[in-house]
Motif scaffolding. Structure first.
Motif, PDB file in Angstrom:
ATOM      1  N   GLY A  33      39.508  43.879  39.768  1.00  0.00           N
ATOM      2  CA  GLY A  33      40.185  44.558  39.289  1.00  0.00           C
ATOM      3  C   GLY A  33      41.784  44.173  38.161  1.00  0.00           C
ATOM      4  N   LYS A 119      41.926  49.806  45.239  1.00  0.00           N
ATOM      5  CA  LYS A 119      42.582  49.330  44.211  1.00  0.00           C
ATOM      6  C   LYS A 119      43.883  48.932  44.335  1.00  0.00           C
ATOM      7  CE  LYS A 119      39.178  50.003  41.585  1.00  0.00           C
ATOM      8  NZ  LYS A 119      39.104  50.389  40.230  1.00  0.00           N
ATOM      9  N   ASP A 122      45.081  46.615  42.182  1.00  0.00           N
ATOM     10  CA  ASP A 122      45.834  47.262  40.577  1.00  0.00           C
ATOM     11  C   ASP A 122      47.112  47.922  41.538  1.00  0.00           C
ATOM     12  OD1 ASP A 122      43.128  46.599  40.402  1.00  0.00           O
ATOM     13  OD2 ASP A 122      42.745  48.668  39.150  1.00  0.00           O
TER      14      ASP A 122
END
Length: 262
Positions: A33, A119, A122
């Motif tokens: 990511g 995530k 991110d």
């Protein structure tokens, strides 16, 4: 509201437990990511290597927009998209019937059915990118601007959620939405650029039709201290309106749903 918060916490706990069952995969996904986020910066670096600014947007300012884009993409791919992809599949195979049997609002249930916990990397990258951008600017944002910027980030997430719910609700009428979801994701990619870099007609399109400016550019302008009050009001009203429209579309879609058992 307490019931739904408890439900979201339980669903998040299940997703985290599943992700942590394979810790190496969790870390690997996080590395991929961050690598993808770094590659996303390349076009911006190339463009600003040839000019100091575009339409009054300097490189550090554009990095702030990119930070908002990365944060919203983390929310989209970590929370919104996985759940709605599952929704489309459940409608297609008939298991959506079981969702309707549960004693909670169906939209609330499907909106947070599955998470992608990696995530979070991110999101951390987006925060680091914003810090780096303000280091390049030479001074930090004021506390009111930070609060304002975070509030508009929330409104951008609401607008994005509303748009994706509308798209997912179309699955009640259309069997496959793969191409439409891909198209919507591709359009969202334009949110990495300040909306001012687009020519007139496209600037209007990305502000009022597919409001990517509401999602990233306007929140970035807020934390940069450049957002006018009318733009702030328009951003908040637009996000609420899009959420309301998505609710109307969802309820209309539910009325047209034919149970797999009927």
């Amino acid at each position: 509201m307490t019931k739904y918060l408890r439900l979201f916490r339980v669903q998040l706990g299940i997703s985290v437990a599943q992700a942590m069952a394979y810790r190496a995969n969790f870390l690997l996904e996080g590395v991929f990511g961050i690598a993808n986020a770094l590659l996303t910066l390349l076009p911006l670096i190339v463009v600003y290597a040839k000019a100091d600014e575009f339409n009054n947007w300097t490189y550090p300012d554009a990095l702030v927009v990119m930070a908002y884009f990365q944060a919203l993409r983390a929310i989209l791919e970590g929370v919104i998209s996985p759940s709605l992809v599952d929704l489309v599949q459940n409608i297609r195979n008939g298991s959506f019937d079981y969702v309707l049997l549960k004693p909670v609002d169906a939209q609330m249930l499907v909106s947070a059915a599955r998470y992608e916990p990696w995530k979070i990397f991110d999101l951390l990258f987006a925060i680091g990118l914003a810090v780096y951008a303000f280091m390049l600017r030479g001074y930090p944002p004021s506390v009111p601007d930070v609060v304002f910027g975070l509030a508009l980030l929330a409104s951008g997430a609401v607008a994005m959620y509303g748009l994706w719910i509308i798209c997912a609700a179309l699955a009640f009428w259309v069997g496959r939405l793969d191409n439409l979801m891909f198209l919507l994701g591709s359009i969202f990619d334009t949110a990495r650029w300040p909306v001012a870099v687009f020519p007139g007609i496209w600037r209007l399109f990305f502000t009022f039709v597919i409001p990517v400016a509401v999602m990233t550019t306007f929140p970035a302008m807020a934390i940069l201290g450049r957002l006018e009050p009318r733009q702030a009001v328009g951003t908040l009203v637009g996000a609420i309106a899009l959420l309301a429209v998505s609710r109307v579309v969802w309820r209309a879609a539910l009325r047209s749903y034919t149970s797999a058992s009927s």
